[in-house]
Design a protein around this motif. Structure first.
Motif, PDB file in Angstrom:
ATOM      1  N   ILE A 146      29.899  -5.455  -6.305  1.00 48.38           N
ATOM      2  CA  ILE A 146      29.134  -5.576  -5.066  1.00 48.38           C
ATOM      3  C   ILE A 146      28.860  -7.050  -4.797  1.00 48.38           C
ATOM      4  CG2 ILE A 146      27.041  -4.886  -3.852  1.00 48.38           C
ATOM      5  CD1 ILE A 146      26.804  -2.546  -5.800  1.00 48.38           C
ATOM      6  N   PRO A 147      29.202  -7.564  -3.623  1.00 51.99           N
ATOM      7  CA  PRO A 147      28.993  -8.988  -3.348  1.00 51.99           C
ATOM      8  C   PRO A 147      27.514  -9.316  -3.124  1.00 51.99           C
ATOM      9  CG  PRO A 147      29.812  -7.891  -1.395  1.00 51.99           C
ATOM     10  CD  PRO A 147      29.840  -6.863  -2.492  1.00 51.99           C
ATOM     11  N   ASN A 148      27.239 -10.596  -3.073  1.00 51.90           N
ATOM     12  CA  ASN A 148      25.867 -11.061  -2.886  1.00 51.90           C
ATOM     13  C   ASN A 148      25.354 -10.764  -1.478  1.00 51.90           C
ATOM     14  OD1 ASN A 148      26.083 -12.171  -5.446  1.00 51.90           O
ATOM     15  ND2 ASN A 148      26.517 -14.235  -4.704  1.00 51.90           N
ATOM     16  N   SER A 149      24.033 -10.553  -1.391  1.00 49.58           N
ATOM     17  CA  SER A 149      23.345 -10.563  -0.099  1.00 49.58           C
ATOM     18  C   SER A 149      22.818 -11.970   0.106  1.00 49.58           C
ATOM     19  CB  SER A 149      22.188  -9.557  -0.087  1.00 49.58           C
ATOM     20  OG  SER A 149      22.673  -8.246  -0.043  1.00 49.58           O
ATOM     21  N   ARG A 150      23.327 -12.652   1.129  1.00 49.78           N
ATOM     22  CA  ARG A 150      23.026 -14.073   1.338  1.00 49.78           C
ATOM     23  C   ARG A 150      22.142 -14.211   2.569  1.00 49.78           C
ATOM     24  NH1 ARG A 150      29.426 -15.176   1.506  1.00 49.78           N
ATOM     25  NH2 ARG A 150      28.963 -14.136   3.476  1.00 49.78           N
ATOM     26  N   TRP A 151      20.967 -14.816   2.388  1.00 43.74           N
ATOM     27  CA  TRP A 151      19.951 -14.858   3.442  1.00 43.74           C
ATOM     28  C   TRP A 151      19.568 -16.281   3.803  1.00 43.74           C
ATOM     29  CZ3 TRP A 151      17.130 -10.598   5.553  1.00 43.74           C
ATOM     30  CH2 TRP A 151      17.375  -9.354   4.958  1.00 43.74           C
ATOM     31  N   PHE A 152      19.170 -16.434   5.061  1.00 42.41           N
ATOM     32  CA  PHE A 152      18.347 -17.573   5.468  1.00 42.41           C
ATOM     33  C   PHE A 152      17.337 -17.059   6.479  1.00 42.41           C
ATOM     34  CE2 PHE A 152      17.368 -21.769   7.452  1.00 42.41           C
ATOM     35  CZ  PHE A 152      16.891 -22.366   6.311  1.00 42.41           C
ATOM     36  N   VAL A 153      16.063 -17.316   6.183  1.00 44.93           N
ATOM     37  CA  VAL A 153      14.940 -16.771   6.951  1.00 44.93           C
ATOM     38  C   VAL A 153      14.020 -17.914   7.323  1.00 44.93           C
ATOM     39  CG1 VAL A 153      12.926 -15.253   6.829  1.00 44.93           C
ATOM     40  CG2 VAL A 153      15.074 -14.558   5.739  1.00 44.93           C
ATOM     41  N   GLY A 154      13.653 -18.029   8.598  1.00 46.21           N
ATOM     42  CA  GLY A 154      12.796 -19.146   8.945  1.00 46.21           C
ATOM     43  C   GLY A 154      12.383 -19.189  10.397  1.00 46.21           C
ATOM     44  N   PHE A 155      12.197 -20.413  10.911  1.00 44.70           N
ATOM     45  CA  PHE A 155      11.707 -20.583  12.273  1.00 44.70           C
ATOM     46  C   PHE A 155      12.261 -21.854  12.882  1.00 44.70           C
ATOM     47  CE2 PHE A 155       8.471 -22.358   9.372  1.00 44.70           C
ATOM     48  CZ  PHE A 155       8.380 -23.661   9.829  1.00 44.70           C
ATOM     49  N   GLY A 156      12.128 -21.976  14.189  1.00 42.43           N
ATOM     50  CA  GLY A 156      12.538 -23.162  14.918  1.00 42.43           C
ATOM     51  C   GLY A 156      11.805 -23.219  16.254  1.00 42.43           C
ATOM     52  N   PRO A 157      11.646 -24.386  16.842  1.00 38.47           N
ATOM     53  CA  PRO A 157      11.948 -25.694  16.262  1.00 38.47           C
ATOM     54  C   PRO A 157      11.091 -25.978  15.019  1.00 38.47           C
ATOM     55  CG  PRO A 157      11.499 -25.837  18.629  1.00 38.47           C
ATOM     56  CD  PRO A 157      11.084 -24.485  18.200  1.00 38.47           C
ATOM     57  N   VAL A 158      11.457 -27.028  14.298  1.00 38.72           N
ATOM     58  CA  VAL A 158      10.732 -27.355  13.069  1.00 38.72           C
ATOM     59  C   VAL A 158       9.270 -27.650  13.369  1.00 38.72           C
ATOM     60  CG1 VAL A 158      10.543 -29.037  11.199  1.00 38.72           C
ATOM     61  CG2 VAL A 158      12.780 -28.182  11.883  1.00 38.72           C
ATOM     62  N   GLU A 159       8.999 -28.433  14.407  1.00 41.04           N
ATOM     63  CA  GLU A 159       7.631 -28.707  14.836  1.00 41.04           C
ATOM     64  C   GLU A 159       7.317 -27.825  16.044  1.00 41.04           C
ATOM     65  OE1 GLU A 159       5.782 -30.477  12.951  1.00 41.04           O
ATOM     66  OE2 GLU A 159       7.436 -31.219  11.695  1.00 41.04           O
ATOM     67  N   ASN A 160       6.099 -27.351  16.116  1.00 38.77           N
ATOM     68  CA  ASN A 160       5.689 -26.441  17.190  1.00 38.77           C
ATOM     69  C   ASN A 160       6.681 -25.278  17.346  1.00 38.77           C
ATOM     70  OD1 ASN A 160       3.449 -28.143  17.960  1.00 38.77           O
ATOM     71  ND2 ASN A 160       4.952 -29.494  18.945  1.00 38.77           N
ATOM     72  N   PRO A 161       6.866 -24.503  16.276  1.00 41.37           N
ATOM     73  CA  PRO A 161       7.867 -23.424  16.309  1.00 41.37           C
ATOM     74  C   PRO A 161       7.563 -22.375  17.372  1.00 41.37           C
ATOM     75  CG  PRO A 161       6.465 -23.251  14.362  1.00 41.37           C
ATOM     76  CD  PRO A 161       6.166 -24.573  14.974  1.00 41.37           C
ATOM     77  N   ARG A 162       8.640 -21.780  17.906  1.00 42.32           N
ATOM     78  CA  ARG A 162       8.503 -20.739  18.913  1.00 42.32           C
ATOM     79  C   ARG A 162       9.240 -19.457  18.520  1.00 42.32           C
ATOM     80  NH1 ARG A 162       7.113 -19.964  24.430  1.00 42.32           N
ATOM     81  NH2 ARG A 162       7.011 -17.684  24.577  1.00 42.32           N
ATOM     82  N   TYR A 163      10.267 -19.580  17.679  1.00 43.94           N
ATOM     83  CA  TYR A 163      11.072 -18.419  17.324  1.00 43.94           C
ATOM     84  C   TYR A 163      11.182 -18.289  15.808  1.00 43.94           C
ATOM     85  CZ  TYR A 163      12.422 -18.867  22.197  1.00 43.94           C
ATOM     86  OH  TYR A 163      12.394 -18.970  23.565  1.00 43.94           O
ATOM     87  N   ALA A 164      11.195 -17.048  15.343  1.00 37.67           N
ATOM     88  CA  ALA A 164      11.439 -16.749  13.936  1.00 37.67           C
ATOM     89  C   ALA A 164      12.770 -16.023  13.835  1.00 37.67           C
ATOM     90  CB  ALA A 164      10.320 -15.874  13.371  1.00 37.67           C
ATOM     91  N   PHE A 165      13.462 -16.192  12.716  1.00 39.60           N
ATOM     92  CA  PHE A 165      14.778 -15.592  12.574  1.00 39.60           C
ATOM     93  C   PHE A 165      15.008 -15.116  11.137  1.00 39.60           C
ATOM     94  CE2 PHE A 165      15.305 -20.141  11.701  1.00 39.60           C
ATOM     95  CZ  PHE A 165      15.942 -20.107  10.464  1.00 39.60           C
ATOM     96  N   ALA A 166      15.972 -14.240  10.992  1.00 39.21           N
ATOM     97  CA  ALA A 166      16.474 -13.829   9.680  1.00 39.21           C
ATOM     98  C   ALA A 166      17.947 -13.499   9.828  1.00 39.21           C
ATOM     99  CB  ALA A 166      15.710 -12.628   9.146  1.00 39.21           C
ATOM    100  N   VAL A 167      18.752 -14.030   8.916  1.00 40.50           N
ATOM    101  CA  VAL A 167      20.199 -13.781   8.911  1.00 40.50           C
ATOM    102  C   VAL A 167      20.594 -13.341   7.514  1.00 40.50           C
ATOM    103  CG1 VAL A 167      22.488 -14.827   9.086  1.00 40.50           C
ATOM    104  CG2 VAL A 167      20.714 -15.422  10.749  1.00 40.50           C
ATOM    105  N   ILE A 168      21.409 -12.279   7.448  1.00 37.74           N
ATOM    106  CA  ILE A 168      21.970 -11.834   6.166  1.00 37.74           C
ATOM    107  C   ILE A 168      23.462 -11.628   6.338  1.00 37.74           C
ATOM    108  CG2 ILE A 168      21.422  -9.426   6.654  1.00 37.74           C
ATOM    109  CD1 ILE A 168      22.885  -9.221   4.117  1.00 37.74           C
TER     110      ILE A 168
END
Length: 493
Positions: free
Chosen positions: A446-468
């Motif tokens: 079974i291959p890896n589950s690869r994630w990046f979870v965070g927000f943008g813009p870096v300052e005064n963020p407006r959006y949150a995201f998650a990618v797998i």
């Protein structure tokens, strides 16, 4: 004898009967129309499904779903999906049965909702069918397309990928993309028996590839180290930790098996001791496994519930996300269910063992961090308009939960910024996003589950995201750039 008076009485009585009949017909045709239509003994509800057009579904001014005449008696109208596989995780499909938004707003799209039938009661009275309402989604169509293309390119053959972006201030979903997907046109009413057969094939898909189950909202994966954001939040609340607290980052021996739990490296912040911020930035497994052991599985489970774990998240009426979970039980080698012990608790703290999460759930975690601890309830339908353009519904942002204090959220936001500036995601510097990497190793084949979870813009963020994405390698290399490209498209608007 004067006959005028009796005639007047008969005339008045007749008029009263006429108006009474009109009132009764109006009540039945208008007020009770929906109840009669959906009565299980009314067989006409099924034969009428395809005799009139449904409303459209659009996003950002782009019409995504329409009804078109087929030139046949049955079905008289079909359903057409523009770039169907790209938007299917949100629109779903309609062929008598329905999924996702097609299901959640079925009565409005079909013109059967009381908000339409009562407003257009005279049309109903004279036999004119009420026209279905039109939906406007919150989806950013450009970013959705980018997400679909990048997931397809990055995900290993025969495996899965998913992405979610949400507005942290409103909860509006900007992206909900999945790979693999399916084409709703193949199962629409006009496809007939061929469409029914195709739907049966999709529904009976074997293995992990189940195109009807989207990988953004409806499928869970082990979140790996991206879950350390949750472990940190619970540790801050219940163990009085802060981003500057010194934590052990060296070797950890698991309490039951006596085996070591390794870090990906034993240098830098992971060499023995470091501030929590450094351990988070470099993703030192031992620190967060130890934190989970100090908390215990019950406190970790309860802390995760504040973010939405342990229950289905409601996006729209009758449209739910899959339940993410931090289980209190596990299975032993024989398959017997047992309480989560020490070793399993440690692994749970780093997002492995039996911890599961949807991309939506992990985006909600990031949203709490970026929005002073507050999560807004996610939604995908922004407005509903009748054919005359009158507004029948407009999404009203609602608070889902206060998952953590504003102070703890601010510290975690700085820790996510450090992941990119000095930690495991330095390859994403200059991309105007912050976040947490995650790589859940599931064991060959079974291959890896690869994630990046965070927000943008870096300052005064407006959006949150998650990618797998699933495949070999790690989250920073194989999910981070996908997230960066999606967010670039979101932030362009």
């Amino acid at each position: 004898m004067n006959m005028d008076k009796p005639i007047r009485r008969v005339a008045i009585f007749g008029l009263l009967l006429f108006f009474g009949l009109m009132a009764q017909v109006n009540y039945v045709q208008g007020s009770q129309a929906e109840d009669l239509r959906t009565d299980p003994n009314n067989s006409r509800q099924y034969s009428d499904l395809f005799n009139s057009p449904r409303g459209t579904i659009s996003a950002g001014g782009v019409v995504l779903v329409t009804s078109q005449e087929t030139g046949k008696d049955n079905p008289k109208y079909g359903r057409s999906y523009k770039d169907g596989p790209i938007f299917a995780p949100v629109t779903g499909y309609f062929n008598g049965n329905a999924t996702q938004v097609e299901r959640a707003y079925n009565s409005l799209l079909g013109g059967k909702d009381k908000r339409i039938t009562q407003q257009r009661w005279f049309d109903t009275f004279i036999g004119k069918k009420a026209e279905g309402a039109n939906l406007e989604l919150s989806i950013n169509t450009e970013a959705q397309r980018v997400a679909y293309q990048r997931l397809r390119a990055q995900t290993q053959e025969g495996r899965r990928g998913g992405a979610v972006v949400m507005d942290i201030k409103t909860g509006a979903i900007q992206v909900a993309a999945s790979w693999p997907s399916f084409d709703p046109n193949e199962v629409a009413p006009q496809a007939g028996d061929k469409g029914a057969k195709r739907l049966e094939e999709l529904d009976g898909a074997k293995g992990v590839i189940k195109p009807l189950v989207d990988n953004a909202l409806s499928q869970t994966f082990p979140p790996g180290s991206s879950f350390k954001a949750v472990t940190s939040a619970v540790g801050m609340e219940r163990l009085n930790l802060s981003s500057s607290s010194t934590v052990n980052t060296g070797q950890l021996i698991l309490p039951e098996s006596g085996k070591p739990l390794p870090n990906s490296h034993d240098s830098g912040s992971c060499a023995g001791q470091a501030p929590l911020k450094g351990a988070f930035a470099e993703s030192c497994n031992t620190s967060f496994a130890k934190m989970a052991l100090d908390l215990g599985i019950q406190q970790l489970h309860q802390g995760a519930e504040k973010f939405g774990f342990g229950k289905r998240v409601t996006l729209e009426p009758d449209m739910y996300a899959a339940e993410s979970d931090v289980p209190l039980t596990t299975r032993d080698a024989s398959g017997k269910t047992i309480p989560t012990g020490g070793d399993a608790t440690a692994r749970s703290g780093i997002g492995q063992q039996d911890v599961r999460a949807t991309p939506l759930q992990m985006a909600m975690v990031a949203a709490a961090i970026a929005n002073k601890g507050k999560i807004m309830n996610p939604y995908v339908v922004q407005k509903v308009r009748a054919k005359d353009q009158s507004e029948l519904y407009n999404a009203s942002p609602k608070v889902y939960a206060q998952a953590m204090s504003s102070d703890h959220a601010g510290q975690l936001a700085d820790m996510m910024r450090a992941v990119v500036s000095e930690g495991t995601a330095k390859n994403l510097q200059g991309r105007n996003i912050a976040g947490k990497t995650g790589t859940a190793e599931q064991g060959a084949p079974i291959p890896n589950s690869r994630w990046f979870v965070g927000f943008g813009p870096v300052e005064n963020p407006r959006y949150a995201f998650a990618v797998i994405t699933e495949g070999p390698g790690d989250g920073a290399t194989n999910a981070g750039p996908v997230a960066a490209e999606i967010m670039a498209a979101v932030l362009r608007k």
